[in-house]
Scaffold this motif. Structure first.
Motif, mmCIF file in Angstrom:
data_model
loop_
_atom_site.group_PDB
_atom_site.id
_atom_site.type_symbol
_atom_site.label_atom_id
_atom_site.label_comp_id
_atom_site.label_asym_id
_atom_site.label_seq_id
_atom_site.Cartn_x
_atom_site.Cartn_y
_atom_site.Cartn_z
ATOM 1 N N SER A 74 -11.557 -2.941 -3.306
ATOM 2 C CA SER A 74 -11.535 -4.031 -2.329
ATOM 3 C C SER A 74 -10.106 -4.359 -1.925
ATOM 4 C CB SER A 74 -12.219 -5.269 -2.909
ATOM 5 O OG SER A 74 -13.559 -4.986 -3.272
ATOM 6 N N VAL A 75 -9.220 -4.365 -2.917
ATOM 7 C CA VAL A 75 -7.808 -4.604 -2.625
ATOM 8 C C VAL A 75 -7.285 -3.549 -1.646
ATOM 9 C CG1 VAL A 75 -5.493 -4.588 -3.638
ATOM 10 C CG2 VAL A 75 -7.352 -5.809 -4.790
ATOM 11 N N ALA A 76 -7.653 -2.285 -1.863
ATOM 12 C CA ALA A 76 -7.196 -1.205 -0.989
ATOM 13 C C ALA A 76 -7.740 -1.384 0.427
ATOM 14 C CB ALA A 76 -7.631 0.141 -1.565
ATOM 15 N N GLN A 77 -9.008 -1.787 0.543
ATOM 16 C CA GLN A 77 -9.583 -2.021 1.877
ATOM 17 C C GLN A 77 -8.835 -3.124 2.619
ATOM 18 O OE1 GLN A 77 -13.891 -2.339 0.436
ATOM 19 N NE2 GLN A 77 -14.168 -1.511 2.499
ATOM 20 N N ILE A 78 -8.504 -4.183 1.901
ATOM 21 C CA ILE A 78 -7.794 -5.293 2.532
ATOM 22 C C ILE A 78 -6.396 -4.860 2.968
ATOM 23 C CG2 ILE A 78 -6.790 -7.565 2.090
ATOM 24 C CD1 ILE A 78 -9.205 -8.076 0.210
ATOM 25 N N ARG A 79 -5.686 -4.174 2.080
ATOM 26 C CA ARG A 79 -4.326 -3.732 2.430
ATOM 27 C C ARG A 79 -4.334 -2.791 3.631
ATOM 28 N NH1 ARG A 79 -0.565 -5.554 -0.799
ATOM 29 N NH2 ARG A 79 -0.895 -5.868 -3.040
ATOM 30 N N ALA A 80 -5.386 -1.989 3.761
ATOM 31 C CA ALA A 80 -5.450 -1.058 4.888
ATOM 32 C C ALA A 80 -5.571 -1.782 6.223
ATOM 33 C CB ALA A 80 -6.626 -0.106 4.709
ATOM 34 N N LEU A 81 -6.017 -3.040 6.189
ATOM 35 C CA LEU A 81 -6.269 -3.769 7.428
ATOM 36 C C LEU A 81 -5.173 -4.754 7.795
ATOM 37 C CD1 LEU A 81 -10.107 -4.467 7.355
ATOM 38 C CD2 LEU A 81 -8.850 -2.779 8.690
ATOM 39 N N HIS A 82 -4.142 -4.878 6.962
ATOM 40 C CA HIS A 82 -3.059 -5.802 7.315
ATOM 41 C C HIS A 82 -1.794 -5.401 6.561
ATOM 42 C CE1 HIS A 82 -0.873 -9.523 8.120
ATOM 43 N NE2 HIS A 82 -1.797 -9.799 9.026
ATOM 44 N N PRO A 83 -0.658 -5.318 7.263
ATOM 45 C CA PRO A 83 0.565 -4.842 6.605
ATOM 46 C C PRO A 83 1.285 -5.891 5.765
ATOM 47 C CG PRO A 83 0.993 -5.292 8.918
ATOM 48 C CD PRO A 83 -0.485 -5.511 8.711
ATOM 49 N N ARG A 84 0.870 -7.163 5.867
ATOM 50 C CA ARG A 84 1.623 -8.207 5.170
ATOM 51 C C ARG A 84 0.693 -9.086 4.337
ATOM 52 N NH1 ARG A 84 5.560 -10.360 9.933
ATOM 53 N NH2 ARG A 84 5.927 -12.018 8.427
ATOM 54 N N ILE A 85 -0.111 -8.414 3.520
ATOM 55 C CA ILE A 85 -1.044 -9.089 2.616
ATOM 56 C C ILE A 85 -0.305 -9.524 1.355
ATOM 57 C CG2 ILE A 85 -2.992 -8.724 1.051
ATOM 58 C CD1 ILE A 85 -3.925 -9.163 3.875
ATOM 59 N N HIS A 282 5.267 -5.161 16.088
ATOM 60 C CA HIS A 282 5.789 -3.949 15.448
ATOM 61 C C HIS A 282 5.031 -3.602 14.176
ATOM 62 C CE1 HIS A 282 8.281 -2.371 12.124
ATOM 63 N NE2 HIS A 282 8.673 -1.482 13.015
ATOM 64 N N ASP A 283 4.858 -4.579 13.280
ATOM 65 C CA ASP A 283 4.259 -4.284 11.980
ATOM 66 C C ASP A 283 2.817 -3.797 12.124
ATOM 67 O OD1 ASP A 283 6.654 -5.293 11.173
ATOM 68 O OD2 ASP A 283 5.842 -6.874 9.894
ATOM 69 N N LEU A 284 2.069 -4.409 13.041
ATOM 70 C CA LEU A 284 0.684 -3.999 13.238
ATOM 71 C C LEU A 284 0.606 -2.622 13.890
ATOM 72 C CD1 LEU A 284 -0.969 -7.307 14.538
ATOM 73 C CD2 LEU A 284 -0.956 -6.409 12.211
ATOM 74 N N LEU A 285 1.431 -2.397 14.905
ATOM 75 C CA LEU A 285 1.380 -1.109 15.594
ATOM 76 C C LEU A 285 1.753 0.032 14.664
ATOM 77 C CD1 LEU A 285 0.852 0.459 18.137
ATOM 78 C CD2 LEU A 285 3.152 -0.113 18.942
ATOM 79 N N VAL A 286 2.742 -0.182 13.829
ATOM 80 C CA VAL A 286 3.126 0.854 12.870
ATOM 81 C C VAL A 286 2.027 1.052 11.823
ATOM 82 C CG1 VAL A 286 4.748 1.397 11.014
ATOM 83 C CG2 VAL A 286 5.600 0.587 13.221
ATOM 84 N N HIS A 287 1.456 -0.045 11.344
ATOM 85 C CA HIS A 287 0.453 0.028 10.274
ATOM 86 C C HIS A 287 -0.820 0.727 10.738
ATOM 87 C CE1 HIS A 287 -0.952 -1.251 6.340
ATOM 88 N NE2 HIS A 287 -2.080 -1.704 6.872
ATOM 89 N N TYR A 288 -1.264 0.419 11.945
ATOM 90 C CA TYR A 288 -2.488 1.029 12.451
ATOM 91 C C TYR A 288 -2.212 2.309 13.234
ATOM 92 C CZ TYR A 288 -3.988 -3.843 11.736
ATOM 93 O OH TYR A 288 -4.225 -5.087 11.217
ATOM 94 N N GLY A 289 -1.077 2.336 13.917
ATOM 95 C CA GLY A 289 -0.787 3.467 14.784
ATOM 96 C C GLY A 289 -0.412 4.731 14.038
ATOM 97 N N THR A 290 0.281 4.585 12.904
ATOM 98 C CA THR A 290 0.717 5.773 12.164
ATOM 99 C C THR A 290 -0.462 6.610 11.680
ATOM 100 O OG1 THR A 290 2.774 4.669 11.525
ATOM 101 C CG2 THR A 290 2.104 6.606 10.241
#
Length: 785
Positions: A74-85, A282-290
């Motif tokens: 669950s922690v991994a799923q959450i981290r995958a959806l936001h870069p600043r958890i 920036h943080d969202l685009l890098v987190h999801y875009g990469t």
């Protein structure tokens, strides 16, 4: 929106006393979202995170996840959806002492855990969201809130009680005193027991909260009978027992369809975010875009992510990502962005190839030609630089970068210099016409600290941004020393290069072969709060250490920079780093024949800076502008208020005040001034209120009182050095307009004493400068200034 609510902050005779900010240096607000999450509500929380990103693609604040235990998956799923958890475990046992309607119901027990948010102490504003919500609209209005505790009134109970599904909590409520009030009511049970955390908050607040429009917590019950969700809804709240991820409830199909828009796989979500129009964080685009780029190999997606990296000064990251995809020959924009990234890490030949490909497209050609001109100029080829700049102007006659590069090369005639043996070489950022006024004045000010003659007879100029090559090394070693100084050269995103990682484009091996004294003079560490060196950090650290080891004198212009640089060096080098005030702060002592003005103009000059506006203002620009309007109106009753623009962009405050508040400010275009005119303008005014570092240091050096609008650490550093922190006010200050008016009035009312105080503070800096000058003369072999 209703904003009538008292706060818990104390009030003095003049202005309210606000809680100390989480960031005491610049006062920039730290903002976070927060939710309590457990395994049962995890599907709702994942949908909430997706909805927040897709509805507010340019918003990325820390997200505090309160929990009482979550599985690793669950922690991994959450981290995958936001870069600043930021996961924070609640003190569950603390709430066992609360009186409850049903002590044995685990859901009832967990309903109180969100109250742990009031124990957070490292943020100024926290926005809590229940995990059965989805965000459908812009939350900018909530992020801009500065006062009280805000919420939407309950749907069924009128205006006196709040719905706690959404709370916007300011720092005065994140306190031990407020927590004690919650505990008192909770343990006594003097609240509606069946309303849990919401009941306690309503009992404590008793209606004293900032009332938000219902669209920020639009409860499902408003839509009974399959009513459609209103377009104005910003946050939809699925109150009640039946949640969409559990099958939902009859009569709410339209609402549940909106929730299911965010029931996406990671691949679907990443694609949806990257393809959104408009600005993205920036943080969202890098987190999801990469991961999207690595999965799809899309050159266009890679371009978008790489451009975000470049905007944040992450040039190597941009080059690495775009280098991993195949870019068709005719897709000019990705080639242009990759060329930009490659030249920024000093891979110049590869950059040229990419930029030449980009010139094939009319839409990208002017920018590509301007970058090719810059590469040629960096390598000392002014002829090629001029040709490329003209090609850029041929494509687009209005292209500013091409025009500036053409002007730079047109003015490139070398001055007639004196004998090399009698000269000092000087590495600095030499500003062109219409450039930043402070940067224009700095090189001359540094030279004045070494003697009255600042011209080519005594000085050999080396532009910091040009590649320091073998020919440059030979010229330096023919001189009697090398001075490096003239600005905040330690910053990652001004004239980036891969040779040093800071503004001087010098390879290590050439730095090591300089065999004359190296004197680093009044340089600043100019990184903003939240600004990092990315993958270039190791390059910067290595170059910095080499420079300090090589330097005979290493002086930084404020103690804040000294502390920052010492943190990056081994302990053995700490003592080499010393304090050398910026020479602009002692102008009255340095300029030959200086005389203070017999009388001053009845003016107050205001400067505001707009480079890296997101780092300066965060969510508070509207607040800043409104507070400045208040101050300008009040100060205008005492003196003529004018805008002083160090660079062209600084004029924006005049435009915005006129458009938003109907205030007309005359503009002084200081970017067009020569150095004597800059000094004269600042010497003749009564007060300067400035946001740029040198909109404080230059007038101070001319003997003029200052107030600094703090949006960068260096402003606070300087005021600390002169022991006058009260001459600074954060641009984020809740009562900026009133405080600025009050402090300006105090300085103007006793102006003669204030000027005398400035002179006294300046004298202390001059004594340090003179002591260092004595050491510098020894380093130069006793050569007179």
């Amino acid at each position: 929106m209703t904003t009538t609510a008292t706060t818990l902050s104390a009030t003095g005779p003049d202005l309210p006393v606000s809680p100390a900010p989480a960031n005491p240096l610049t006062g920039k607000r730290r903002v976070a979202f927060a939710s309590f999450v457990d395994e049962n509500y995890l599907p709702g929380f994942l949908a909430l995170l997706r909805s927040l990103a897709l509805s507010n693609p340019n918003v990325c604040e820390d997200f505090l996840v309160l929990h009482d235990g979550l599985r690793p998956a669950s922690v991994a799923q959450i981290r995958a959806l936001h870069p600043r958890i930021d996961f924070r475990r609640v003190d569950a046992e603390h709430y066992d002492s609360y009186a409850k309607g049903d002590q044995d119901n685990y859901l009832v027990r967990k309903a109180y855990f969100i109250l742990d948010i009031f124990r957070v102490r490292d943020y100024d504003t926290v926005i809590t969201l229940d995990t059965d919500m989805v965000v459908l609209g812009d939350l900018g209005e909530l992020l801009a809130l500065r006062d009280g505790l805000a919420a939407v009134p309950q749907f069924f109970y009128g205006q006196h009680k709040l719905n706690s599904g959404l709370l916007v909590i300011q720092r005065e409520y994140l306190s031990d005193a407020f927590c004690a009030r919650l505990d008192e009511v909770g343990r006594a049970g003097t609240y509606e027991l069946d309303k849990h955390d919401q009941g306690i908050l309503n009992a404590v607040l008793d209606g004293d909260f900032v009332q938000l429009d219902a669209r920020y917590n639009f409860v499902k019950r408003r839509l009974s009978g399959d009513l459609p969700v209103p377009e104005s809804t910003a946050i939809l709240h699925f109150t009640g027992r039946h949640k969409p991820w559990q099958g939902g409830e009859a009569g709410y199909r339209e609402a549940e369809d909106r929730w299911r828009e965010f029931e996406l796989s990671d691949a679907e979500f990443h694609s949806a975010y990257v393809e959104l129009p408009g600005a993205k964080h920036h943080d969202l685009l890098v987190h999801y875009g990469t991961p999207h780029v690595l999965r799809t190999g899309s050159p266009e997606a890679a371009r978008k992510v790489a451009a975000a990296h470049i905007a944040a000064g992450e040039y190597q990251e941009a080059a690495d990502l775009l280098g991993r995809v195949t870019i068709p020959v005719d897709e000019s924009w990705p080639h242009e962005v990759l060329g930009h990234a490659l030249m920024s890490v000093s891979r110049y030949e590869e950059a040229r190839a990419r930029l030449l490909l980009a010139t094939a497209s009319p839409n990208r050609a002017a920018t590509a030609f301007a970058r090719l001109a810059q590469i040629a100029w960096i390598h000392g080829d002014d002829g090629a630089a001029a040709e490329y700049a003209l090609k850029g102007l041929a494509v687009d006659p209005t292209h500013r970068a091409s025009r500036l590069m053409h002007q730079r090369t047109a003015d490139a005639a070398a001055p007639v210099e004196g004998p090399a043996s009698g000269q000092l070489a000087h590495v600095a950022f030499y500003m062109e016409r219409q450039g930043n006024a402070g940067d224009k004045l700095l090189p001359e000010s540094v030279r004045l600290a070494f003697g009255r003659d600042t011209g080519p007879r005594r000085w050999h100029s080396i532009h910091a941004h040009r590649l320091f090559d073998e020919a440059a090394l030979e010229r330096v070693n023919e001189r009697r020393g090398l001075v490096i100084g003239g600005g905040g050269l330690f910053i990652p995103d001004t004239a980036p290069n891969g040779n040093s990682g800071w503004q001087w484009n010098v390879p290590d091996e050439l730095l090591d072969r300089i065999d004359v004294p190296v004197m680093v003079y009044a340089v600043g560490f100019n990184a903003f709060d939240g600004q990092a060196y990315g993958h270039g950090r190791d390059r910067f650290l290595s170059s910095l250490r080499r420079l300090v080891e090589r330097a005979s004198f290493f002086g930084l212009r404020n103690h804040g920079s000294i502390e920052k640089v010492r943190e990056l060096l081994p302990a053995s080098l700490h003592d080499k780093v010393r304090f050398q005030p910026c020479p602009t702060t002692v102008t009255r002592q340095l300029v030959d024949g200086w005389t203070d003005p017999e009388r001053r103009e009845d003016t107050v000059l205001i400067n505001a800076a707009y480079d890296r506006a997101g780092l300066r203002f965060g969510h508070d620009y509207g607040h800043f502008l409104g507070e400045m309007a208040t101050a300008v109106r009040e100060l205008g009753k005492r003196a003529e208020v004018r805008c002083v623009a160090h660079s062209l962009d600084d004029e924006r405050i005049a435009f915005d005040l006129r458009r938003e508040h109907g205030i007309a400010l005359p503009v002084i275009p200081m970017y067009d001034f020569g150095n004597d005119e800059i000094r004269d303008t600042y010497a003749r005014t009564k007060l300067v209120i400035g946001m740029r570092g040198h909109a404080g240091m230059i007038p101070f050096g001319c003997g003029t009182p200052i107030i600094s609008l703090i949006s960068h650490p260096k402003m606070a550093y300087f005021l600390a050095d002169i022991d006058r922190p009260e001459w600074g006010i954060s641009v984020h200050d809740r009562h900026l307009g009133a405080r600025l008016t009050e402090r300006a009035a105090g300085l103007l009312d006793d102006h003669a004493a204030t000027v005398a105080d400035v002179h006294g503070r300046q004298w202390e800096l001059w004594k340090i400068t003179e002591a260092n000058a004595a050491d510098l003369r020894v380093i130069q072999g006793g050569v007179p200034a």
